[in-house]
Design a protein around this motif. Structure first.
Motif, PDB file in Angstrom:
ATOM      1  N   ILE A  18      44.984  46.306  49.612  1.00  0.00           N
ATOM      2  CA  ILE A  18      44.958  45.823  48.691  1.00  0.00           C
ATOM      3  C   ILE A  18      44.445  44.414  48.667  1.00  0.00           C
ATOM      4  O   ILE A  18      43.095  44.611  48.482  1.00  0.00           O
ATOM      5  CB  ILE A  18      45.518  45.692  47.641  1.00  0.00           C
ATOM      6  N   PHE A  19      45.090  43.579  49.925  1.00  0.00           N
ATOM      7  CA  PHE A  19      43.837  42.639  50.366  1.00  0.00           C
ATOM      8  C   PHE A  19      43.095  42.892  50.930  1.00  0.00           C
ATOM      9  O   PHE A  19      41.761  42.625  51.027  1.00  0.00           O
ATOM     10  CB  PHE A  19      44.854  42.049  51.302  1.00  0.00           C
ATOM     11  N   LEU A  20      43.566  44.054  51.944  1.00  0.00           N
ATOM     12  CA  LEU A  20      42.122  43.761  52.448  1.00  0.00           C
ATOM     13  C   LEU A  20      40.743  44.802  51.694  1.00  0.00           C
ATOM     14  O   LEU A  20      39.280  44.121  52.151  1.00  0.00           O
ATOM     15  CB  LEU A  20      42.400  44.918  53.956  1.00  0.00           C
ATOM     16  N   VAL A  21      40.762  45.220  50.137  1.00  0.00           N
ATOM     17  CA  VAL A  21      40.237  46.138  49.850  1.00  0.00           C
ATOM     18  C   VAL A  21      39.385  44.781  49.242  1.00  0.00           C
ATOM     19  O   VAL A  21      38.457  44.997  48.755  1.00  0.00           O
ATOM     20  CB  VAL A  21      40.251  47.043  48.266  1.00  0.00           C
ATOM     21  N   THR A  22      39.892  43.799  48.297  1.00  0.00           N
ATOM     22  CA  THR A  22      39.647  42.334  47.856  1.00  0.00           C
ATOM     23  C   THR A  22      38.620  42.208  48.799  1.00  0.00           C
ATOM     24  O   THR A  22      38.339  41.770  48.627  1.00  0.00           O
ATOM     25  CB  THR A  22      40.337  41.308  47.276  1.00  0.00           C
ATOM     26  N   LEU A  23      39.007  42.417  49.593  1.00  0.00           N
ATOM     27  CA  LEU A  23      38.396  41.286  51.113  1.00  0.00           C
ATOM     28  C   LEU A  23      37.289  41.593  51.581  1.00  0.00           C
ATOM     29  O   LEU A  23      36.216  41.097  51.353  1.00  0.00           O
ATOM     30  CB  LEU A  23      39.557  41.150  52.730  1.00  0.00           C
ATOM     31  N   ILE A  24      36.634  43.629  51.409  1.00  0.00           N
ATOM     32  CA  ILE A  24      35.928  44.402  51.900  1.00  0.00           C
ATOM     33  C   ILE A  24      34.876  43.235  50.661  1.00  0.00           C
ATOM     34  O   ILE A  24      33.164  42.656  50.686  1.00  0.00           O
ATOM     35  CB  ILE A  24      36.004  45.743  52.030  1.00  0.00           C
ATOM     36  N   MET A  70      38.875  35.387  43.724  1.00  0.00           N
ATOM     37  CA  MET A  70      40.248  35.918  43.603  1.00  0.00           C
ATOM     38  C   MET A  70      40.428  35.569  42.140  1.00  0.00           C
ATOM     39  O   MET A  70      41.267  36.585  41.889  1.00  0.00           O
ATOM     40  CB  MET A  70      41.304  36.035  44.856  1.00  0.00           C
ATOM     41  N   ARG A  71      41.215  34.237  42.333  1.00  0.00           N
ATOM     42  CA  ARG A  71      41.297  33.461  40.672  1.00  0.00           C
ATOM     43  C   ARG A  71      40.827  34.355  39.841  1.00  0.00           C
ATOM     44  O   ARG A  71      41.163  34.421  38.866  1.00  0.00           O
ATOM     45  CB  ARG A  71      41.275  31.896  41.060  1.00  0.00           C
ATOM     46  N   GLY A  72      39.812  34.086  39.637  1.00  0.00           N
ATOM     47  CA  GLY A  72      38.387  35.138  38.722  1.00  0.00           C
ATOM     48  C   GLY A  72      38.955  36.623  38.563  1.00  0.00           C
ATOM     49  O   GLY A  72      39.250  36.703  37.057  1.00  0.00           O
ATOM     50  N   ILE A  73      39.241  36.758  39.851  1.00  0.00           N
ATOM     51  CA  ILE A  73      39.167  38.128  39.327  1.00  0.00           C
ATOM     52  C   ILE A  73      41.879  38.783  39.063  1.00  0.00           C
ATOM     53  O   ILE A  73      40.785  39.573  37.426  1.00  0.00           O
ATOM     54  CB  ILE A  73      39.842  38.897  41.171  1.00  0.00           C
ATOM     55  N   LEU A  74      41.799  37.529  39.290  1.00  0.00           N
ATOM     56  CA  LEU A  74      43.326  37.593  38.968  1.00  0.00           C
ATOM     57  C   LEU A  74      43.400  37.164  37.300  1.00  0.00           C
ATOM     58  O   LEU A  74      44.200  37.648  36.393  1.00  0.00           O
ATOM     59  CB  LEU A  74      44.358  36.630  39.859  1.00  0.00           C
ATOM     60  N   THR A  75      42.157  36.693  36.775  1.00  0.00           N
ATOM     61  CA  THR A  75      42.094  36.158  35.444  1.00  0.00           C
ATOM     62  C   THR A  75      41.447  37.116  34.690  1.00  0.00           C
ATOM     63  O   THR A  75      41.297  36.237  33.460  1.00  0.00           O
ATOM     64  CB  THR A  75      42.213  34.380  35.459  1.00  0.00           C
ATOM     65  N   GLY A  76      41.281  37.968  35.724  1.00  0.00           N
ATOM     66  CA  GLY A  76      40.178  38.608  33.907  1.00  0.00           C
ATOM     67  C   GLY A  76      38.401  38.333  34.323  1.00  0.00           C
ATOM     68  O   GLY A  76      38.027  38.422  33.059  1.00  0.00           O
ATOM     69  N   ASN A  77      38.062  37.137  35.079  1.00  0.00           N
ATOM     70  CA  ASN A  77      36.469  36.347  35.486  1.00  0.00           C
ATOM     71  C   ASN A  77      36.435  37.548  36.392  1.00  0.00           C
ATOM     72  O   ASN A  77      35.784  36.719  37.845  1.00  0.00           O
ATOM     73  CB  ASN A  77      36.937  35.301  34.984  1.00  0.00           C
ATOM     74  N   TRP A  78      35.451  38.458  36.094  1.00  0.00           N
ATOM     75  CA  TRP A  78      35.051  39.356  36.847  1.00  0.00           C
ATOM     76  C   TRP A  78      33.447  39.084  37.155  1.00  0.00           C
ATOM     77  O   TRP A  78      32.503  40.128  37.694  1.00  0.00           O
ATOM     78  CB  TRP A  78      35.230  40.962  37.014  1.00  0.00           C
ATOM     79  N   GLY A  79      32.939  38.055  36.433  1.00  0.00           N
ATOM     80  CA  GLY A  79      31.231  38.085  36.186  1.00  0.00           C
ATOM     81  C   GLY A  79      30.804  38.608  35.122  1.00  0.00           C
ATOM     82  O   GLY A  79      31.849  39.348  33.870  1.00  0.00           O
ATOM     83  N   TRP A  80      29.202  38.663  34.882  1.00  0.00           N
ATOM     84  CA  TRP A  80      28.899  38.990  33.936  1.00  0.00           C
ATOM     85  C   TRP A  80      28.221  39.690  34.569  1.00  0.00           C
ATOM     86  O   TRP A  80      27.301  39.908  35.377  1.00  0.00           O
ATOM     87  CB  TRP A  80      27.440  37.757  33.075  1.00  0.00           C
TER      88      TRP A  80
END
Lengths: 337, 286
Positions: A18-24, A70-80
């Motif tokens: 999963i770490f590699l998927v986030t890196l990609i 990554m902090r954004g992803i984990l806290t639910g901020n995936w962008g607009w």
């Protein structure tokens, strides 16, 4: 290796994968050389550009940018998502039921097609029925799904006028409440048969398009399993006991062939998602796939990154589930890979 | 060479596989002779020609066997020049992914240990993201173009090769003759390159035949969505342009390019299926 150890090891593997998927995914947001493009668009003013630069730390070194992202992803901020005019996370949640309903309908169609074709092909091995089933199955694998969808629209909608486009008739849609977002289920909860048929009617062509393509691998697999199981000792033993051939086939051969086949069906999950992107686009189906396809053309990067992350992580989890189930079901599986 | 011939002869005993071979060979011939049969029109031969006098001609009209588009492009011309794009894409993607996959999978299987663990986690991550969806994101990041679709597929699709080769290498390296060579003082590198790898190669041919069809299907889907250059003779782009014709009853602009994609993928899948039957009759799935 014990099944328990195998399961533990597979779960530990989740972390690096999963770490590699986030890196990609992160890499894809930075690949264009101007990462700011992933967060703002031509309509953005100078202040918005500065604000995004500040917020995502785009002047910082890459590893720090990754941590901020990554902090954004984990806290639910995936962008607009400009395409959905909504935050990516709420767009994902809002559009998911339409796609899942279509996917489930697609799996049902695939199941009906492949169990019928696979059983016939295995039973009548090397006859014309077998060849015909092979051609039909490989045909499903070879047909571009967007084109198959267009052809079904041409016949079912343009010429015959039997089938509608979209997901529901707006007039009927308005008559019921929508607690789940699955229109077939909602109609049943409302005890409204007309709405149920409307939902099924709209599902039919897109589900057929996805299901036929999906059925190819399962059909071929089921056939091989049946051919193999026909020669197993337990089939001979049943025959020797005087059990009729039809019953041997239904109770012993087909049932045992279906277990490994179901796991193959689970593994084609990723394939299903690929189909959803183009099929939803063609049928004007308001789900994740159409959103992502439109987002791609509009250059709405956050929408696509959110979708990739969702697809990547859920595929990993589904594959884990399939492998673990398989390990428990079939003790002969080589667990050392 | 004899081995290759006997495999081929056994394969084409199956009528469906033979059909696959005929279809694929026809496409390759079409692609090779396209510049002679359909001389380039306009500056870029891969751009659909425009001829307003002959727009929207139905199939079998004079000089336009498969009809023309809204802008007067000859559908057959598009399919022929498109076959060169599809074949080029397949060869490029299959060669590159087979090469990377063989190296990575070979090293992972042969060296083992943490190297194997690390490389296989990378492969797991790659396989978790469907190539179509990865390519979608990649093309959005670097700009819509057919070449970028090809690059995305090369980056992404070597994972299955790596997995297959790794399994084979582990199987082969446990053979006695490898141990014997090692005892005789053959170096590890030479063992890997000369003894293990060549014996692990055959299954990648099956995978490659399947990929020849699949990469064109994926690329056509992406082109259909709108991620290739507009107006090129790519089959997915032609179908996308023909969408509005469908409702108007001009079916030929999207039906024929679709048949081209179907036949290309069908031919290769038939060959792949036949090859698998011959090479490994017990193989169960993809």
């Amino acid at each position: 290796m014990e099944v328990r150890d195998y399961v533990i090891r597979r779960i530990l593997y989740l972390v690096p994968t999963i770490f590699l998927v986030t890196l990609i995914t992160f890499g894809l947001t930075r690949i264009s050389g101007v990462p700011i493009g992933a967060y703002v668009n031509v309509a953005s003013g100078q202040e918005q550009v500065e604000a995004a630069r500040e917020m995502y730390g785009l002047d910082e070194p890459l590893w720090k940018q990754y941590l901020i992202w990554m902090r954004g992803i984990l806290t639910g901020n995936w962008g607009w998502s400009t395409e959905a005019s909504a935050p990516v996370t709420s767009a994902l949640l809002q559009k998911a039921p339409a796609s899942f309903e279509l996917a489930i309908a697609g799996i049902i169609v695939a199941g009906i097609i492949s169990i019928t074709l696979g059983t016939l092909a295995g039973k009548y091995q090397d006859t014309w029925i077998d060849h015909f089933s092979r051609a039909l199955a490989i045909g499903g694998m070879s047909t571009p799904q967007f084109w198959a969808g267009l052809m079904l629209i041409l016949v079912g909608y343009v010429y015959l006028g039997w089938f509608p486009l979209g997901r529901s008739d707006p007039a009927i849609y308005a008559t019921i409440s929508h607690p789940t977002g699955f229109y077939t289920l909602d109609a049943l909860l409302n005890a409204n048969l007309a709405a149920f048929w409307d939902a099924v009617w709209h599902l039919f062509l897109p589900a057929l398009t996805i299901g036929y393509a999906e059925s190819a691998v399962i059909t071929r697999h089921l056939r091989s399993e049946i051919v193999e199981k026909k020669r197993e000792e337990y089939a001979d033993a049943a025959r020797a006991r005087g059990v009729k051939e039809g019953i041997v086939f239904a109770k012993h051969i087909r049932r045992n062939a279906l277990i490994p086949t179901v796991t193959v069906a689970g593994l084609s999950f990723a394939f299903l998602l690929r189909g959803i992107v183009v099929v939803e686009l063609v049928f004007a189906w308001p789900g994740l796939g159409r959103w992502v396809a439109n987002a791609a053309v509009a250059g709405d990067a956050p929408a696509i990154m959110g979708f990739i992350l969702l697809v990547g992580v859920s595929t990993i989890l589904v594959n884990l589930g399939v492998d673990v189930t398989y390990a428990y079901l079939d003790p002969r599986v080589e667990l050392g890979e | 060479m004899d081995r290759v011939r006997s495999v081929f002869e056994e394969m084409i005993e199956n009528p469906l596989t033979l059909i696959g071979v005929i279809v694929v060979v026809s496409f390759i011939l079409l692609a090779l002779f396209t510049p002679l049969l359909f001389p380039a029109q306009g500056q870029d031969a891969y751009q659909m020609p425009r001829d307003w006098q002959n727009a929207e001609e139905p199939p079998l009209s004079e000089g336009h066997l498969l009809g023309t588009t809204q802008t007067g492009g000859d559908v057959l011309y598009g399919i022929a020049w498109g076959s060169r794009l599809s074949i080029g894409l397949s060869i490029a993607v299959v060669t590159v992914t087979a090469f990377i996959g063989t190296i990575v999978g070979g090293v992972a299987g042969f060296v083992g240990g943490w190297v194997d663990d690390l490389l296989m986690r990378v492969v797991d991550a790659l396989i978790a993201i469907p190539p179509l969806i990865f390519a979608l994101a990649f093309v959005v990041a670097v700009g819509p173009a057919y070449q970028n679709i090809a690059i995305a597929l090369m980056v992404m699709m070597w994972g299955s090769y790596a997995r297959i080769i790794r399994g084979e290498v582990i199987h082969v390296k446990n053979n006695e003759y490898v141990d014997a060579a090692r005892v005789a003082g053959v170096s590890e590198l030479s063992l890997f390159v000369r003894d293990v790898l060549p014996n692990a190669i055959p299954p990648i041919f099956v995978q490659s035949t399947l990929y020849f069809g699949r990469v064109v299907l994926i690329a056509a889907s992406l082109a259909f969505i709108g991620l290739a250059q507009p107006g090129i003779t790519e089959w997915g782009v032609m179908i996308s342009n023909g969408q509005s014709d469908l409702v108007a009853g001009r079916w030929w602009t999207s039906v024929f390019p679709g048949i081209a994609i179907f036949l290309w993928a069908f031919g290769w899948n038939m060959i792949g299926d036949g090859l698998r039957d011959v090479l490994d009759p017990r193989a169960l799935s993809e």
